[in-house]
Motif scaffolding. Structure first.
Motif, PDB file in Angstrom:
ATOM      1  N   ARG A   1       0.815  -1.235   0.000  1.00 55.21           N
ATOM      2  CA  ARG A   1       0.000   0.000   0.000  1.00 55.21           C
ATOM      3  C   ARG A   1       0.840   1.273   0.000  1.00 55.21           C
ATOM      4  O   ARG A   1       0.279   2.361   0.009  1.00 55.21           O
ATOM      5  CB  ARG A   1      -0.864   0.063   1.263  1.00 55.21           C
ATOM      6  N   ARG A   2       2.152   1.162   0.085  1.00 52.31           N
ATOM      7  CA  ARG A   2       2.997   2.354   0.201  1.00 52.31           C
ATOM      8  C   ARG A   2       2.635   3.435  -0.805  1.00 52.31           C
ATOM      9  O   ARG A   2       2.433   3.125  -1.982  1.00 52.31           O
ATOM     10  CB  ARG A   2       4.431   1.932  -0.109  1.00 52.31           C
ATOM     11  N   PRO A   3       2.611   4.708  -0.390  1.00 52.96           N
ATOM     12  CA  PRO A   3       2.248   5.767  -1.339  1.00 52.96           C
ATOM     13  C   PRO A   3       3.210   5.908  -2.516  1.00 52.96           C
ATOM     14  O   PRO A   3       2.816   6.357  -3.581  1.00 52.96           O
ATOM     15  CB  PRO A   3       2.290   7.047  -0.483  1.00 52.96           C
TER      16      PRO A   3
ATOM     17  N   ASP B   1      -3.257  -2.140  -4.707  1.00 47.36           N
ATOM     18  CA  ASP B   1      -4.122  -0.986  -4.959  1.00 47.36           C
ATOM     19  C   ASP B   1      -5.176  -1.310  -6.011  1.00 47.36           C
ATOM     20  O   ASP B   1      -6.311  -0.841  -5.919  1.00 47.36           O
ATOM     21  CB  ASP B   1      -3.278   0.203  -5.441  1.00 47.36           C
TER      22      ASP B   1
ATOM     23  N   PRO C   1      -9.424  -3.591   3.390  1.00 46.30           N
ATOM     24  CA  PRO C   1      -9.688  -3.257   1.975  1.00 46.30           C
ATOM     25  C   PRO C   1     -10.964  -3.895   1.451  1.00 46.30           C
ATOM     26  O   PRO C   1     -11.666  -3.291   0.628  1.00 46.30           O
ATOM     27  CB  PRO C   1      -8.449  -3.783   1.231  1.00 46.30           C
TER      28      PRO C   1
ATOM     29  N   GLU D   1     -13.786  -1.704   2.562  1.00 43.08           N
ATOM     30  CA  GLU D   1     -13.726  -0.401   1.888  1.00 43.08           C
ATOM     31  C   GLU D   1     -14.096  -0.515   0.413  1.00 43.08           C
ATOM     32  O   GLU D   1     -14.669   0.403  -0.160  1.00 43.08           O
ATOM     33  CB  GLU D   1     -12.334   0.217   2.073  1.00 43.08           C
TER      34      GLU D   1
ATOM     35  N   LYS E   1      -1.719   9.793  -3.849  1.00 41.95           N
ATOM     36  CA  LYS E   1      -2.101   8.529  -3.205  1.00 41.95           C
ATOM     37  C   LYS E   1      -2.187   8.713  -1.687  1.00 41.95           C
ATOM     38  O   LYS E   1      -3.111   8.211  -1.050  1.00 41.95           O
ATOM     39  CB  LYS E   1      -1.123   7.408  -3.580  1.00 41.95           C
ATOM     40  N   ARG E   2      -1.254   9.478  -1.130  1.00 41.27           N
ATOM     41  CA  ARG E   2      -1.323   9.766   0.319  1.00 41.27           C
ATOM     42  C   ARG E   2      -2.655  10.430   0.668  1.00 41.27           C
ATOM     43  O   ARG E   2      -3.307  10.069   1.645  1.00 41.27           O
ATOM     44  CB  ARG E   2      -0.189  10.708   0.721  1.00 41.27           C
TER      45      ARG E   2
ATOM     46  N   GLN F   1      -5.561   7.906   0.292  1.00 39.75           N
ATOM     47  CA  GLN F   1      -5.556   6.906   1.366  1.00 39.75           C
ATOM     48  C   GLN F   1      -6.050   7.488   2.684  1.00 39.75           C
ATOM     49  O   GLN F   1      -6.683   6.805   3.474  1.00 39.75           O
ATOM     50  CB  GLN F   1      -4.140   6.346   1.561  1.00 39.75           C
TER      51      GLN F   1
ATOM     52  N   ARG G   1     -10.625   8.735   3.835  1.00 40.12           N
ATOM     53  CA  ARG G   1     -11.703   8.077   4.579  1.00 40.12           C
ATOM     54  C   ARG G   1     -11.630   8.357   6.087  1.00 40.12           C
ATOM     55  O   ARG G   1     -12.646   8.453   6.754  1.00 40.12           O
ATOM     56  CB  ARG G   1     -11.640   6.568   4.337  1.00 40.12           C
TER      57      ARG G   1
END
Ligand code: ACO
Length: 251
Positions: A97-99, A123, A151, A154, A214-215, A218, A221
């Protein structure tokens, strides 16, 4: 971990420019996942070359992954310090999941249990029309604990996640696309090309802007609208400063 050792745990790892490809490579066992494989996956995450922006996770043979290697269960029931061990296993899945990267699961055939959760850790999921997702853990008296529950909820919402997990039923390609589990469904022989095309699209935007965006996405939410707006401002100010510095250097 060196190439030979990766091969021993049923993994291949290749880097081509900005794209890294991880292949689960034990097709005769339907890419069943062992503790050693999870440790190697976590190691790949720790040593991922800095230039990599897209990570593709795929499986060799008829199935993406039949989940945990069933021979591992015996080793777990008697184990001590389970909290720490499960946390270690989760490291194999978390880094995807790293940005700084976008991870794409290329999923064909069965993606069961840990296989489903590995696909959920990415992703994006591009799937073949023969895909069969199944969260089998509850049928075996277990819970899904390899980072997949968040995930899943979500992506598809609580009701569908409850339905999928608590029945351990199979989700095919049409449903996976319809409920948002898969971004795209393609014929089996078009899967590799579809993933390469998506990787090329992802690489067409600015690297730092992609990571910053992406940060933001993420974090959205978990934030209020007000806090999200503040986060947008902070990221944008950083972007604008960086672009100004670049323009200065080019002058
Ligand atoms: N662990 C260990 N070996 C496995 C696994 C597994 N999870 N899945 C398949 N294999 C092995 C089989 O034992 C078989 O080995 P063999 O040729 O030495 O006998 C080989 O892979 C091929 O398996 P088949 O069942 O013949 O393949 P098929 O394509 O017909 O079926 C399927 C694939 C549906 C995935 C089936 O193998 C299966 O149901 N596997 C078990 C799935 C499972 O319960 N996973 C655990 C989920 S829970 C979790 O992951 C935490």
């Amino acid at each position: 971990m060196q190439g030979g050792n990766l091969e021993a745990v049923g993994l291949r790892f290749e880097v081509d420019g900005e794209i890294a490809t991880i292949t689960l490579d034990r097709p005769d066992k339907r890419n069943a996942q062992t503790f050693a494989l999870w440790s190697a996956l976590a190691g790949i995450g720790e040593t991922l070359p800095e230039q990599v922006r897209v990570v593709v996770v795929k499986g060799e043979g008829p199935s993406f992954s039949a989940g945990i290697d069933l021979s591992m269960f015996g080793q777990m029931t008697g184990a001590t310090d389970l909290e720490r061990r499960i946390e270690e296993f989760q490291q194999a899945f978390l880094w995807l999941r790293r940005p700084e990267i976008v991870s794409i699961a290329a999923v064909q055939g069965h993606a069961i249990g840990a296989g489903f959760q590995l696909a959920l850790s990415c992703d994006l999921r591009i799937v073949a029309d023969d895909v069969k997702f199944c969260m089998k853990e509850p049928a075996l008296g277990l819970v899904p604990d390899l980072t997949g529950t968040k995930p899943l909820v979500e992506l598809v919402g609580l009701a569908k996640a409850v339905d999928i997990c608590l029945t351990a039923r199979t989700v095919g390609a049409e449903e996976a696309y319809r409920i948002g589990l898969a971004e795209r469904v393609v014929a089996r022989d078009e899967l590799d090309q579809a993933v390469q095309d998506k990787a090329a699209e992802l690489l067409s935007v600015d690297r730092d802007a992609a990571a910053a965006t992406k940060r933001l996405l993420q974090g959205a939410r978990g934030r209020t609208l007000e806090d999200q707006c503040a986060a947008e401002r902070a990221e944008q100010i950083e972007r604008l400063r960086s672009l100004a510095r670049l323009a200065e250097v080019r002058r």
